[in-house]
Enzyme design. Structure first.
Site, mmCIF file in Angstrom:
data_model
loop_
_atom_site.group_PDB
_atom_site.id
_atom_site.type_symbol
_atom_site.label_atom_id
_atom_site.label_comp_id
_atom_site.label_asym_id
_atom_site.label_seq_id
_atom_site.Cartn_x
_atom_site.Cartn_y
_atom_site.Cartn_z
ATOM 1 N N ASP A 202 1.100 -1.440 0.135
ATOM 2 C CA ASP A 202 -0.390 -0.025 0.196
ATOM 3 C C ASP A 202 0.945 1.487 -0.670
ATOM 4 O O ASP A 202 2.122 1.318 0.333
ATOM 5 C CB ASP A 202 -1.093 -0.143 1.301
ATOM 6 C CG ASP A 202 -2.490 0.691 0.906
ATOM 7 O OD1 ASP A 202 -1.997 1.509 0.292
ATOM 8 O OD2 ASP A 202 -3.356 0.332 1.308
ATOM 9 N N HIS A 275 -3.058 2.862 -4.787
ATOM 10 C CA HIS A 275 -1.845 2.629 -3.636
ATOM 11 C C HIS A 275 -0.594 1.990 -3.896
ATOM 12 O O HIS A 275 0.119 0.858 -3.289
ATOM 13 C CB HIS A 275 -3.503 1.112 -2.903
ATOM 14 C CG HIS A 275 -4.236 1.866 -2.315
ATOM 15 N ND1 HIS A 275 -4.524 2.681 -1.122
ATOM 16 C CD2 HIS A 275 -5.646 1.941 -3.327
ATOM 17 C CE1 HIS A 275 -5.451 3.397 -0.450
ATOM 18 N NE2 HIS A 275 -6.385 2.759 -1.398
ATOM 19 N N GLU A 338 -9.583 2.621 -5.747
ATOM 20 C CA GLU A 338 -9.021 3.907 -5.162
ATOM 21 C C GLU A 338 -7.488 4.588 -5.845
ATOM 22 O O GLU A 338 -6.620 5.343 -5.682
ATOM 23 C CB GLU A 338 -8.731 4.210 -3.905
ATOM 24 C CG GLU A 338 -10.292 3.819 -2.757
ATOM 25 C CD GLU A 338 -9.923 4.256 -1.421
ATOM 26 O OE1 GLU A 338 -11.039 3.953 -0.911
ATOM 27 O OE2 GLU A 338 -8.206 3.612 -0.990
HETATM 28 C C1 TNX Z 1 -10.912 1.732 2.386
HETATM 29 S S1 TNX Z 1 -11.015 -1.497 1.321
HETATM 30 C C2 TNX Z 1 -10.524 1.012 1.518
HETATM 31 C C3 TNX Z 1 -9.035 1.050 2.277
HETATM 32 C C4 TNX Z 1 -8.789 1.702 3.590
HETATM 33 C C5 TNX Z 1 -10.523 1.255 4.279
HETATM 34 C C6 TNX Z 1 -10.511 1.832 5.775
HETATM 35 C C7 TNX Z 1 -10.546 -0.685 -0.127
HETATM 36 C C8 TNX Z 1 -10.500 -1.517 -1.224
HETATM 37 N N1 TNX Z 1 -9.848 0.287 -0.119
HETATM 38 O O1 TNX Z 1 -7.583 1.074 1.808
HETATM 39 O O2 TNX Z 1 -8.048 1.357 4.274
HETATM 40 O O3 TNX Z 1 -11.540 2.077 2.891
HETATM 41 O O4 TNX Z 1 -11.792 1.645 5.820
#
Ligand code: TNX
Length: 540
Positions: A202, A275, A338
């Site tokens: 990450d 990420h 994301e």
């Molecule tokens: C979203 S769940 C994210 C993570 C974060 C999390 C915190 C996901 C696929 N991505 O990178 O840690 O929310 O709740």
């Protein structure tokens, strides 16, 4: 005389009450499919034998944990035999005619326990049931004296509702050593879960040794500062300690072997295209802008992601080759969540790629990225799992979707006849608050009390049967932005993970939150014996 009659009457009344309170069921979590309680108990002694009608390494694994527990806590060494003649014996049969691969039948009578299953995994789950039925001190790591090591006579037929029953651990935002990862796997297996999703890369840290790219651990595994307090606090405060860590490939192999003995498959996650800033800090040539980047110590979504130039694909394929070689699981999780498209929209190379490949936009470019990974991993005999954003711009043909922003992504994927794992943040995010914010240690946000986690049904009623068949199961996610210690990780995960385990294993018709709460008392006494530092917020 009158007095004696009254005493006798009172005594009879009490005895009668006790008898009528005798339970019709046992307090197992997850609750079994069918369970009938009989009369009497089976008591373990140094003379107890365990008979394996098939003796092989997997069967030895299936009985290893119960044997180890009995040895450490009760001082009883189970004698393994090939025939079932002993006076006090547990007989384990493999019966391929049992339809559920991971199911088992358990019949406890005063002198004999019969266990039958189609596979050693089923035998393993029967052993976990026996462990839960023994006095809780079975889960202590020291000898307990004066305990009668008995289980009630019972007849159980049991099998899981879903093949995928998982927990995720994020070791990037905060790092957890091998010893804790093993503990987490122990807890998973204890709850009859079988998938450990290991979030290994990450923005805030890269945690897996990759031989071809040593800077991923020299540089990308350590950061110079970490946010203290909540992301939204103003002003922000920092802990300036050099922080990080990673697992060598030898350590990873050790954890995989550990998990295999507990019938747990490890799904590694290597995040892309987003990420990825920890990797970009070491190899800025993999970004659109060229950097420089440093490892971040705060949370959220980063703009800089992998560029779609050929050299990035070479890098991720090299990484995935080593990962595919290390992990025996048929799946690799490639993230996909994301990933803001800003950099791609301003990058010459990415725009050229869009034109050359005849793509509509940056979403289709992400889809192109993921498809290439799927094609590549297919050559290694692996399939991909991705977060639900991989639906955007079109799903890769064989991808499995992890639905996290709700169940909608999962529903859409199942309607396209893709496999789905349900992990909606509203129900099964273990980093969310489980009690009133004012009473709880700092967490990311949300409000997901035990009852809400428990009430989640992974198979949406809106799906037709052939679509619903694509729901492989459910997973709880432990993201660790705000979870820096092992004690707090356990507090956030349990007992909510027990609720998820019951959802994953037990038939919907057997689920009842109040009954679960009653059964939970016994489970918590086992947690106490194990030293598992769970939360009691559900009692407030
Ligand atoms: C979203 S769940 C994210 C993570 C974060 C999390 C915190 C996901 C696929 N991505 O990178 O840690 O929310 O709740």
């Amino acid at each position: 005389m009158k007095k004696i009659t009254a005493i006798i009457a009172a005594l009879l009344f009490t005895l009668n009450m006790m008898a009528s309170e005798k339970k019709a069921t046992v307090d197992l979590i997850p609750v079994p499919v069918h369970c009938k309680v009989g009369k009497g108990t089976f008591t373990f002694s140094p003379k107890t034998e365990i008979c394996l009608t098939t003796d092989n390494p997997e069967m030895r694994n299936a009985i290893a944990i119960l044997s180890e527990r009995l040895e450490r806590s009760a001082g009883i060494q189970l004698n393994v035999t090939a025939n079932a003649k002993g006076a006090q014996v547990i007989v384990c049969w493999l019966n391929p005619a049992i339809p559920h691969k991971e199911g088992y039948k358990l019949h406890v009578t005063p002198h004999r326990i019969e266990v039958a299953a189609a596979t050693p995994a089923g035998i393993f789950y029967a052993m976990q049931s026996i462990r839960q039925l023994l006095p809780a001190t079975i889960d202590k790591d020291s000898l307990s004296a004066g305990v009668k090591w008995s289980v009630p006579c019972v007849e159980i037929e049991d099998y899981p509702r879903y093949p995928y029953r998982g927990l995720m651990l994020d070791v990037c935002r905060h790092f957890f050593p091998v010893s804790f990862v093993k503990k987490y796997i122990d807890y998973l297996a204890y709850h009859k879960m079988n998938r450990f999703h290991w979030h290994l890369t990450d923005d805030q840290g890269w945690r897996i040794e990759i031989k071809k790219y040593p800077k991923l651990t020299e540089v990308s595994a350590f950061r110079d500062r970490t946010l203290i307090g909540h992301y939204s606090d103003k002003p922000r405060r920092w802990d300036m300690t050099h922080y990080g860590g990673y697992y060598t490939q030898d350590e990873i192999r050790e954890v995989i072997a550990y998990a295999q003995k507990r019938f747990v498959t490890i799904i590694p996650e290597i995040e892309m295209p987003g990420h990825a800033e920890a990797a970009l800090a070491a190899y800025p040539n993999l970004s659109c802008s060229g950097g420089p980047f440093e490892l971040v110590g705060d949370w959220g979504i980063r703009k800089d992601i992998y560029c779609t130039r050929e050299e990035t694909f070479q890098f991720v394929q090299d990484v995935l080759s080593e990962v595919a070689e290390l992990f025996p699981a048929p799946y690799i999780h490639i993230g996909g969540d994301e990933a803001p498209k800003l950099r791609w929209s301003r990058c010459f190379a990415c725009q050229e790629r869009i034109k050359k490949e005849g793509l509509k936009d940056e979403h289709e470019l992400q889809s192109y990225f993921i498809r290439r990974m799927e094609d590549f991993l297919q050559t290694k005999g692996k399939r991909i799992i991705g977060w639900d954003e991989i639906l955007e711009g079109g799903l890769a043909p064989n991808a499995t979707v992890m639905s996290w922003r709700g169940t909608e992504g999962g529903i859409a994927a199942a309607r396209q006849h893709h496999d789905v794992i349900m992990t909606p943040l509203q129900s099964v995010y273990l980093d969310h608050y489980q009690g009133k914010q004012a009473d709880e240690p700092l967490a990311i946000g949300g409000f997901t009390p035990l009852s809400k986690t428990y009430d989640f049904d992974p198979t949406p009623a809106s799906l037709k049967p052939d679509e619903a068949a694509h729901i492989l199961g459910v997973q709880g996610n432990l993201w660790t932005e705000y979870i820096a210690t092992e004690a707090y990780a356990e507090y956030m995960a349990f007992p909510r993970a027990a609720a998820i385990a019951e959802t994953a294993w037990s038939p919907q018709a057997n689920k009842d939150f109040n009954a679960f709460l009653n059964r939970l008392n016994l489970l918590l006494s086992h947690y106490d014996a194990m030293g598992l530092r769970y939360s009691r917020s559900f009692q407030k």
